[in-house]
Design a protein around this motif. Structure first.
Motif, PDB file in Angstrom:
ATOM      1  N   MET A  16      -0.590  -3.236  -8.699  1.00 30.47           N
ATOM      2  CA  MET A  16       0.767  -2.867  -8.325  1.00 30.47           C
ATOM      3  C   MET A  16       1.748  -3.928  -8.823  1.00 30.47           C
ATOM      4  O   MET A  16       1.344  -5.049  -9.144  1.00 30.47           O
ATOM      5  CB  MET A  16       0.900  -2.748  -6.801  1.00 30.47           C
ATOM      6  N   LYS A  17       3.039  -3.564  -8.833  1.00 33.31           N
ATOM      7  CA  LYS A  17       4.083  -4.511  -9.224  1.00 33.31           C
ATOM      8  C   LYS A  17       5.284  -4.385  -8.291  1.00 33.31           C
ATOM      9  O   LYS A  17       6.374  -4.016  -8.716  1.00 33.31           O
ATOM     10  CB  LYS A  17       4.519  -4.284 -10.669  1.00 33.31           C
ATOM     11  N   PRO A  18       5.107  -4.700  -7.012  1.00 30.91           N
ATOM     12  CA  PRO A  18       6.271  -4.647  -6.120  1.00 30.91           C
ATOM     13  C   PRO A  18       7.292  -5.708  -6.514  1.00 30.91           C
ATOM     14  O   PRO A  18       6.954  -6.878  -6.685  1.00 30.91           O
ATOM     15  CB  PRO A  18       5.663  -4.944  -4.740  1.00 30.91           C
ATOM     16  N   ALA A  24       0.811  -1.209   0.000  1.00 28.75           N
ATOM     17  CA  ALA A  24       0.000   0.000   0.000  1.00 28.75           C
ATOM     18  C   ALA A  24       0.850   1.268   0.000  1.00 28.75           C
ATOM     19  O   ALA A  24       0.367   2.352  -0.308  1.00 28.75           O
ATOM     20  CB  ALA A  24      -0.936   0.010   1.206  1.00 28.75           C
ATOM     21  N   LEU A  25       2.146   1.154   0.350  1.00 28.48           N
ATOM     22  CA  LEU A  25       3.009   2.335   0.433  1.00 28.48           C
ATOM     23  C   LEU A  25       3.917   2.516  -0.773  1.00 28.48           C
ATOM     24  O   LEU A  25       4.643   3.493  -0.857  1.00 28.48           O
ATOM     25  CB  LEU A  25       3.878   2.251   1.692  1.00 28.48           C
ATOM     26  N   LEU A  26       3.859   1.571  -1.694  1.00 31.19           N
ATOM     27  CA  LEU A  26       4.829   1.601  -2.787  1.00 31.19           C
ATOM     28  C   LEU A  26       4.657   2.791  -3.718  1.00 31.19           C
ATOM     29  O   LEU A  26       5.559   3.140  -4.460  1.00 31.19           O
ATOM     30  CB  LEU A  26       4.753   0.295  -3.585  1.00 31.19           C
ATOM     31  N   LYS A  27       3.459   3.417  -3.707  1.00 31.78           N
ATOM     32  CA  LYS A  27       3.238   4.565  -4.591  1.00 31.78           C
ATOM     33  C   LYS A  27       3.893   5.837  -4.068  1.00 31.78           C
ATOM     34  O   LYS A  27       4.071   6.793  -4.792  1.00 31.78           O
ATOM     35  CB  LYS A  27       1.733   4.799  -4.750  1.00 31.78           C
ATOM     36  N   GLY A  28       4.194   5.853  -2.774  1.00 29.89           N
ATOM     37  CA  GLY A  28       4.719   7.084  -2.184  1.00 29.89           C
ATOM     38  C   GLY A  28       6.212   7.243  -2.381  1.00 29.89           C
ATOM     39  O   GLY A  28       6.913   6.326  -2.805  1.00 29.89           O
ATOM     40  N   LYS A  29       6.724   8.414  -2.074  1.00 25.39           N
ATOM     41  CA  LYS A  29       8.162   8.631  -2.095  1.00 25.39           C
ATOM     42  C   LYS A  29       8.730   8.106  -0.785  1.00 25.39           C
ATOM     43  O   LYS A  29       8.197   8.347   0.287  1.00 25.39           O
ATOM     44  CB  LYS A  29       8.476  10.117  -2.237  1.00 25.39           C
ATOM     45  N   ASP A  37       3.887 -22.548  -0.574  1.00 16.60           N
ATOM     46  CA  ASP A  37       5.194 -22.603   0.095  1.00 16.60           C
ATOM     47  C   ASP A  37       6.275 -22.002  -0.786  1.00 16.60           C
ATOM     48  O   ASP A  37       7.166 -21.291  -0.299  1.00 16.60           O
ATOM     49  CB  ASP A  37       5.550 -24.054   0.441  1.00 16.60           C
ATOM     50  N   HIS A  38       6.196 -22.273  -2.092  1.00 14.21           N
ATOM     51  CA  HIS A  38       7.201 -21.736  -3.021  1.00 14.21           C
ATOM     52  C   HIS A  38       7.120 -20.209  -3.090  1.00 14.21           C
ATOM     53  O   HIS A  38       8.161 -19.531  -3.111  1.00 14.21           O
ATOM     54  CB  HIS A  38       7.003 -22.340  -4.412  1.00 14.21           C
ATOM     55  N   LEU A  39       5.910 -19.669  -3.108  1.00 13.09           N
ATOM     56  CA  LEU A  39       5.760 -18.207  -3.117  1.00 13.09           C
ATOM     57  C   LEU A  39       6.433 -17.588  -1.898  1.00 13.09           C
ATOM     58  O   LEU A  39       7.119 -16.563  -1.991  1.00 13.09           O
ATOM     59  CB  LEU A  39       4.280 -17.824  -3.124  1.00 13.09           C
ATOM     60  N   ASN A  40       6.224 -18.211  -0.749  1.00 14.25           N
ATOM     61  CA  ASN A  40       6.793 -17.673   0.485  1.00 14.25           C
ATOM     62  C   ASN A  40       8.302 -17.863   0.549  1.00 14.25           C
ATOM     63  O   ASN A  40       9.032 -16.983   1.027  1.00 14.25           O
ATOM     64  CB  ASN A  40       6.113 -18.320   1.693  1.00 14.25           C
ATOM     65  N   ASP A  41       8.779 -18.990   0.056  1.00 13.30           N
ATOM     66  CA  ASP A  41      10.225 -19.245   0.052  1.00 13.30           C
ATOM     67  C   ASP A  41      10.964 -18.275  -0.849  1.00 13.30           C
ATOM     68  O   ASP A  41      12.130 -17.935  -0.595  1.00 13.30           O
ATOM     69  CB  ASP A  41      10.509 -20.681  -0.401  1.00 13.30           C
ATOM     70  N   THR A  42      10.304 -17.830  -1.923  1.00  4.32           N
ATOM     71  CA  THR A  42      10.947 -16.930  -2.883  1.00  4.32           C
ATOM     72  C   THR A  42      10.535 -15.465  -2.674  1.00  4.32           C
ATOM     73  O   THR A  42      10.886 -14.611  -3.466  1.00  4.32           O
ATOM     74  CB  THR A  42      10.589 -17.343  -4.323  1.00  4.32           C
ATOM     75  N   TYR A  43       9.796 -15.184  -1.609  1.00  3.09           N
ATOM     76  CA  TYR A  43       9.366 -13.821  -1.273  1.00  3.09           C
ATOM     77  C   TYR A  43       8.662 -13.141  -2.452  1.00  3.09           C
ATOM     78  O   TYR A  43       9.043 -12.051  -2.893  1.00  3.09           O
ATOM     79  CB  TYR A  43      10.554 -12.974  -0.807  1.00  3.09           C
ATOM     80  N   PHE A  44       7.632 -13.791  -2.961  1.00  2.00           N
ATOM     81  CA  PHE A  44       6.868 -13.212  -4.068  1.00  2.00           C
ATOM     82  C   PHE A  44       6.358 -11.832  -3.660  1.00  2.00           C
ATOM     83  O   PHE A  44       5.759 -11.656  -2.597  1.00  2.00           O
ATOM     84  CB  PHE A  44       5.689 -14.127  -4.417  1.00  2.00           C
ATOM     85  N   ALA A  45       6.623 -10.828  -4.505  1.00  2.48           N
ATOM     86  CA  ALA A  45       6.239  -9.426  -4.267  1.00  2.48           C
ATOM     87  C   ALA A  45       6.828  -8.879  -2.972  1.00  2.48           C
ATOM     88  O   ALA A  45       6.378  -7.856  -2.464  1.00  2.48           O
ATOM     89  CB  ALA A  45       4.718  -9.270  -4.253  1.00  2.48           C
ATOM     90  N   PRO A  88       3.268  -8.917 -10.247  1.00  2.54           N
ATOM     91  CA  PRO A  88       1.958  -8.258 -10.332  1.00  2.54           C
ATOM     92  C   PRO A  88       0.990  -8.724  -9.251  1.00  2.54           C
ATOM     93  O   PRO A  88       0.736  -9.921  -9.092  1.00  2.54           O
ATOM     94  CB  PRO A  88       1.458  -8.661 -11.728  1.00  2.54           C
ATOM     95  N   VAL A  89       0.458  -7.764  -8.503  1.00  2.00           N
ATOM     96  CA  VAL A  89      -0.535  -8.045  -7.474  1.00  2.00           C
ATOM     97  C   VAL A  89      -1.675  -7.036  -7.613  1.00  2.00           C
ATOM     98  O   VAL A  89      -1.547  -6.019  -8.291  1.00  2.00           O
ATOM     99  CB  VAL A  89       0.064  -7.960  -6.055  1.00  2.00           C
ATOM    100  N   VAL A  90      -2.786  -7.350  -6.969  1.00  2.00           N
ATOM    101  CA  VAL A  90      -3.929  -6.439  -6.921  1.00  2.00           C
ATOM    102  C   VAL A  90      -4.277  -6.215  -5.452  1.00  2.00           C
ATOM    103  O   VAL A  90      -4.563  -7.175  -4.734  1.00  2.00           O
ATOM    104  CB  VAL A  90      -5.151  -7.011  -7.669  1.00  2.00           C
ATOM    105  N   PHE A  91      -4.217  -4.957  -5.035  1.00  2.00           N
ATOM    106  CA  PHE A  91      -4.575  -4.614  -3.659  1.00  2.00           C
ATOM    107  C   PHE A  91      -6.006  -4.107  -3.640  1.00  2.00           C
ATOM    108  O   PHE A  91      -6.398  -3.266  -4.441  1.00  2.00           O
ATOM    109  CB  PHE A  91      -3.629  -3.541  -3.116  1.00  2.00           C
ATOM    110  N   ASP A  92      -6.793  -4.642  -2.725  1.00  2.00           N
ATOM    111  CA  ASP A  92      -8.191  -4.226  -2.583  1.00  2.00           C
ATOM    112  C   ASP A  92      -8.324  -3.409  -1.308  1.00  2.00           C
ATOM    113  O   ASP A  92      -8.278  -3.940  -0.199  1.00  2.00           O
ATOM    114  CB  ASP A  92      -9.103  -5.454  -2.532  1.00  2.00           C
ATOM    115  N   HIS A  93      -8.482  -2.098  -1.466  1.00  2.00           N
ATOM    116  CA  HIS A  93      -8.614  -1.222  -0.302  1.00  2.00           C
ATOM    117  C   HIS A  93      -9.900  -1.481   0.461  1.00  2.00           C
ATOM    118  O   HIS A  93     -10.024  -1.096   1.620  1.00  2.00           O
ATOM    119  CB  HIS A  93      -8.561   0.245  -0.748  1.00  2.00           C
ATOM    120  N   ALA A  94     -10.874  -2.122  -0.166  1.00  2.00           N
ATOM    121  CA  ALA A  94     -12.154  -2.388   0.499  1.00  2.00           C
ATOM    122  C   ALA A  94     -12.042  -3.515   1.520  1.00  2.00           C
ATOM    123  O   ALA A  94     -12.786  -3.541   2.494  1.00  2.00           O
ATOM    124  CB  ALA A  94     -13.232  -2.729  -0.535  1.00  2.00           C
TER     125      ALA A  94
END
Length: 244
Positions: free
Chosen positions: A122-124, A11-16, A158-166, A128-134
Motif C-alpha cells: 500500500m501507499k497511504p 487496511a481500509l484504504l482500498k475501499g470507497k 521518533d522522526h517517523l512518528n513526528d512526521t506521521y509516516f503513512a 510505501p508500506v506492506v500490510f500483513d493480514h496474517a
C-alpha cells in the motif's frame, strides 16, 4: 466512513470512503446511504440520493497458528505476536520462540516454515508500506536509507512518528518475535530470506529486544536468522506498527 481528522487505517484504504467531515449531512442520511434505502430518509423528511458503499472485505476465515502446546493463537483473525519489548530476552527465550512459532532460522531451526504471510503493498499518503493480514502488522516497505547505531535507530523511529509516516504516529522497532516473522525458509530473487514485497536494502534490521543492557538482538535476511551485537554496531531500521 470518515468522521474526523484522524488517519484512515491502512487496511481500509482500498475501499470507497464516504467523507462526513465538515458535512451538512445528518445521521439519518448516512444510514440511508449505508443501507441503500432512500425510504429511511424519506420517512424523516430528508431528501437524499441512495449510495452504495463498498467495504473492504477481509479474510472470510480467521487465520490461526498453533503453538507448541496446540493452542490456537489469533486476534481479529490474525496471528498475535508479542509487541512489548524485552530488556532481558535470553537464549532460552529465543529457543522457545522459534519452537512456538515454527520459525525458520538457518542456525537454530532449519526445519521451520515460518508464517504463511498474506502481504498487501500500500501507499497511504504516498509512503510505501506492506500490510500483513496474517499477523495484523503494518511494516515499512523499505526503512532507513543507511545503517544506524542503536540509539540512532530510536531517533529514526521518533522522526517517523513526528512526521506521521503513512499517516500514523505509533511506529516502533519490531520485537525479535515480529522481525523473525519476516524470515522465509527459501531464498528469493533478492538473494535473501525475505519476500520481494520488501526493499532489499535493509539486509540486517534492529529489534527492540535486548539480551542484556549491552547486547541487542537483530535479524539477518541474507542468511535468514537471528544475531546479536552491541548498540554501537550498525544495522538498518524497518519500523512496524500494529493494525489490529
Amino acid at each position: 466512513i470518515v468522521l474526523d481528522d484522524t488517519a484512515v487505517p491502512a487496511a481500509l484504504l482500498k475501499g470507497k470512503l464516504v467523507d462526513f467531515r465538515s458535512s451538512s449531512r445528518d445521521w439519518l442520511q448516512m444510514l440511508a446511504a449505508l443501507q441503500n434505502d432512500p425510504s429511511v430518509a424519506a420517512k424523516n423528511g430528508a431528501h437524499t440520493t441512495a449510495h452504495t458503499v463498498n467495504v473492504v472485505e477481509m479474510e472470510a476465515q480467521p487465520l490461526c497458528l498453533s503453538g507448541h502446546n496446540g493452542e490456537a493463537r489469533h486476534r481479529n483473525g490474525a496471528v498475535h505476536l508479542r509487541a512489548d519489548r524485552s530488556l532481558s530476552f535470553t537464549i532460552e527465550n529465543v529457543e522457545a520462540m522459534l519452537k512456538k512459532w515454527n520459525y525458520f532460522d538457518k542456525t537454530w531451526q532449519r526445519t521451520g516454515c515460518g508464517v504463511p504471510h498474506q502481504y498487501e503493498a500500500m501507499k497511504p499518503f504516498g509512503d510505501p508500506v506492506v500490510f500483513d493480514h496474517a499477523t495484523g502488522l503494518c511494516w515499512q516497505r523499505a526503512g532507513s536509507d543507511n545503517w544506524k547505531l542503536f540509539p540512532d535507530a530510536l531517533k529514526y523511529i521518533d522522526h517517523l512518528n513526528d512526521t506521521y509516516f503513512a499517516g500514523y504516529s505509533d511506529w516502533r522497532l519490531p520485537t525479535l518475535e515480529e522481525a523473525m516473522s519476516l524470515v522465509e525458509p527459501e531464498l528469493f530473487s533478492n538473494r535473501m530470506h525475505i519476500s520481494t514485497f520488501f526493499s532489499p536494502e535493509q539486509r540486517y534490521i534492529w529489534t527492540a529486544d535486548k539480551l542484556c543492557e549491552q547486547v541487542v538482538w537483530f535479524v539477518a535476511f541474507p542468511n535468514g536468522g537471528i544475531g546479536s551485537c552491541r548498540p554501537s554496531n550498525f544495522n538498518s531500521v524497518r519500523a512496524v506498527r500494529n493494525d489490529w
